[in-house]
Design a protein around this motif. Structure first.
Motif, PDB file in Angstrom:
ATOM      1  N   UNK A 232       5.968   8.120  -4.333  1.00  0.00           N
ATOM      2  CA  UNK A 232       5.192   9.275  -3.902  1.00  0.00           C
ATOM      3  C   UNK A 232       3.738   9.222  -4.327  1.00  0.00           C
ATOM      4  N   UNK A 233       3.419   8.355  -5.296  1.00  0.00           N
ATOM      5  CA  UNK A 233       2.039   8.251  -5.784  1.00  0.00           C
ATOM      6  C   UNK A 233       1.143   7.437  -4.853  1.00  0.00           C
ATOM      7  N   UNK A 234       1.739   6.723  -3.902  1.00  0.00           N
ATOM      8  CA  UNK A 234       0.954   5.897  -2.983  1.00  0.00           C
ATOM      9  C   UNK A 234       1.204   6.413  -1.574  1.00  0.00           C
ATOM     10  N   UNK A 235       0.325   7.259  -1.107  1.00  0.00           N
ATOM     11  CA  UNK A 235       0.515   7.919   0.181  1.00  0.00           C
ATOM     12  C   UNK A 235      -0.489   7.376   1.192  1.00  0.00           C
ATOM     13  N   UNK A 236      -0.180   6.225   1.770  1.00  0.00           N
ATOM     14  CA  UNK A 236      -1.045   5.623   2.778  1.00  0.00           C
ATOM     15  C   UNK A 236      -0.199   4.757   3.700  1.00  0.00           C
ATOM     16  N   UNK A 237      -0.647   4.526   4.933  1.00  0.00           N
ATOM     17  CA  UNK A 237       0.096   3.653   5.843  1.00  0.00           C
ATOM     18  C   UNK A 237       0.052   2.213   5.352  1.00  0.00           C
ATOM     19  N   UNK A 238       1.146   1.510   5.527  1.00  0.00           N
ATOM     20  CA  UNK A 238       1.182   0.115   5.084  1.00  0.00           C
ATOM     21  C   UNK A 238       1.928  -0.746   6.099  1.00  0.00           C
ATOM     22  N   UNK A 239       1.426  -1.954   6.285  1.00  0.00           N
ATOM     23  CA  UNK A 239       2.062  -2.962   7.128  1.00  0.00           C
ATOM     24  C   UNK A 239       2.636  -4.028   6.221  1.00  0.00           C
ATOM     25  N   UNK A 240       3.933  -4.247   6.314  1.00  0.00           N
ATOM     26  CA  UNK A 240       4.628  -5.240   5.507  1.00  0.00           C
ATOM     27  C   UNK A 240       4.968  -6.424   6.407  1.00  0.00           C
ATOM     28  N   UNK A 241       4.429  -7.597   6.096  1.00  0.00           N
ATOM     29  CA  UNK A 241       4.659  -8.803   6.902  1.00  0.00           C
ATOM     30  C   UNK A 241       5.417  -9.816   6.049  1.00  0.00           C
ATOM     31  N   UNK A 242       6.526 -10.318   6.573  1.00  0.00           N
ATOM     32  CA  UNK A 242       7.351 -11.243   5.785  1.00  0.00           C
ATOM     33  C   UNK A 242       8.119 -12.151   6.735  1.00  0.00           C
ATOM     34  N   UNK A 243       8.298 -13.404   6.330  1.00  0.00           N
ATOM     35  CA  UNK A 243       9.046 -14.344   7.153  1.00  0.00           C
ATOM     36  C   UNK A 243      10.527 -14.333   6.763  1.00  0.00           C
ATOM     37  N   UNK A 244      11.383 -14.371   7.769  1.00  0.00           N
ATOM     38  CA  UNK A 244      12.814 -14.306   7.492  1.00  0.00           C
ATOM     39  C   UNK A 244      13.321 -15.543   6.752  1.00  0.00           C
ATOM     40  N   UNK A 245      12.571 -16.660   6.828  1.00  0.00           N
ATOM     41  CA  UNK A 245      12.995 -17.883   6.172  1.00  0.00           C
ATOM     42  C   UNK A 245      12.201 -18.204   4.917  1.00  0.00           C
ATOM     43  N   UNK A 246      11.501 -17.206   4.365  1.00  0.00           N
ATOM     44  CA  UNK A 246      10.707 -17.424   3.150  1.00  0.00           C
ATOM     45  C   UNK A 246      11.645 -17.817   2.002  1.00  0.00           C
ATOM     46  N   UNK A 247      11.490 -19.050   1.511  1.00  0.00           N
ATOM     47  CA  UNK A 247      12.355 -19.541   0.436  1.00  0.00           C
ATOM     48  C   UNK A 247      11.820 -19.208  -0.942  1.00  0.00           C
ATOM     49  N   UNK A 248      10.550 -18.865  -1.015  1.00  0.00           N
ATOM     50  CA  UNK A 248       9.954 -18.559  -2.312  1.00  0.00           C
ATOM     51  C   UNK A 248      10.136 -17.090  -2.680  1.00  0.00           C
ATOM     52  N   UNK A 249       9.873 -16.214  -1.719  1.00  0.00           N
ATOM     53  CA  UNK A 249      10.066 -14.775  -1.917  1.00  0.00           C
ATOM     54  C   UNK A 249      10.933 -14.274  -0.758  1.00  0.00           C
TER      55      UNK A 249
END
Length: 297
Positions: A232-249
């Motif tokens: 609730x302390x971070x009230x801003x729009x955010x775009x989360x981009x991630x690869x489905x095959x990311x082996x590191x994260x």
């Protein structure tokens, strides 16, 4: 094909080196658990290499306005592009550097936004051997003092963890783009332990050293530095981009953010881009710039 073979060869060499190091630490723990624990902590703390400016980043890198600040007695190199209006803070990942955002810089400038970044201590052109999520958040706050509140924040990998801490405690921004981000601070330790295949004793000891040596003054380390802490302390729009095959994260780290921030978070899942190539990929850059366009603010 040559590039693919080179990448595969480099990946195999890195995996062999990790296996050898992990085996040595595990073996050392049977003789001297305390010494092996200190060695594991030392390896965890220091980036194994410094990222260099890539040929594709050179032109953007050399036209940045460079400056510096001092953090913990070490010189930190800072960068600014554009006219200084509507600054966009860019936070790089572990063993990386600010120049990795080169694909974004001219596009941000075309939107009358001013990219701002720094090489974290122990990275790029900055001094030192290592850094922490807390130090990166503090440096971000000092850049805000210099440039004013940020229009937005763009972060990659470890930088995402730093961005959420900074936004919760130190800085202001209107939007956030998080690419291939770590959301769970504990994942930093657990992922490192899995990578080296450390035994249970070394894993437990490493977590204890993070609490007692790395952040002795911080209460509830694992909660405070978690990107999903007090959403609730971070009230801003955010775009989360991630690869489905990311082996590191793994993609699960992105799903944690979406679950915590609900309607504020938009998720874009890519395919075949992995952990590093995703940052400068056209799909990522196009999506991020559309999301950050001033008319959407």
């Amino acid at each position: 094909m040559r590039t693919q073979r080179t990448q595969h060869s480099g990946g195999r060499r890195r995996q062999r080196a990790e296996a050898i190091l992990g085996s040595a630490l595990n073996a050392g723990a049977t003789v001297s658990p305390a010494l092996a624990g200190r060695m594991a902590y030392a390896v965890f703390r220091a980036p194994l290499k410094r990222g260099k400016v890539l040929p594709s980043e050179h032109d953007v890198h050399i036209r940045a306005q460079t400056d510096e600040l001092v953090s913990g007695g070490r010189r930190v190199t800072t960068y600014q592009w554009g006219d200084g209006e509507r600054p966009v803070l860019m936070l790089h990942g572990w063993q990386s550097r600010a120049s990795r955002f080169a694909a974004f810089v001219p596009r941000l400038e075309a939107l009358s936004l001013s990219p701002v970044s720094f090489d974290a201590p122990g990275h790029g052109d900055s001094e030192g051997r290592t850094t922490t999520v807390l130090e990166n958040a503090e440096i971000a706050a000092r850049l805000q003092d210099r440039h004013g509140p940020f229009h937005s924040v763009l972060a990659h990998s470890f930088g995402v963890l730093c961005a959420f801490l900074a936004l919760r405690e130190r800085i202001k921004a209107e939007r956030l783009v998080a690419v291939a981000g770590v959301s769970d601070f504990g994942f930093m330790v657990d992922g490192f332990s899995r990578m080296l295949r450390l035994n249970r004793t070394l894993r437990a000891g490493l977590r204890q050293q993070v609490e007692t040596r790395l952040f002795p003054e911080v209460e509830k380390v694992w909660e405070r530095f978690d990107a999903t802490h007090r959403p609730g302390d971070i009230d801003l729009p955010m775009l989360i981009v991630h690869d489905e095959g990311d082996r590191m994260v793994p993609l699960q780290q992105a799903h944690r953010l979406v679950s915590a921030y609900d309607a504020r978070a938009e998720l874009l899942v890519t395919t075949g881009l992995g952990h590093r190539r995703i940052l400068g990929a056209p799909l990522t850059v196009d999506s991020a710039l559309d999301f950050l366009a001033p008319q959407r603010s």
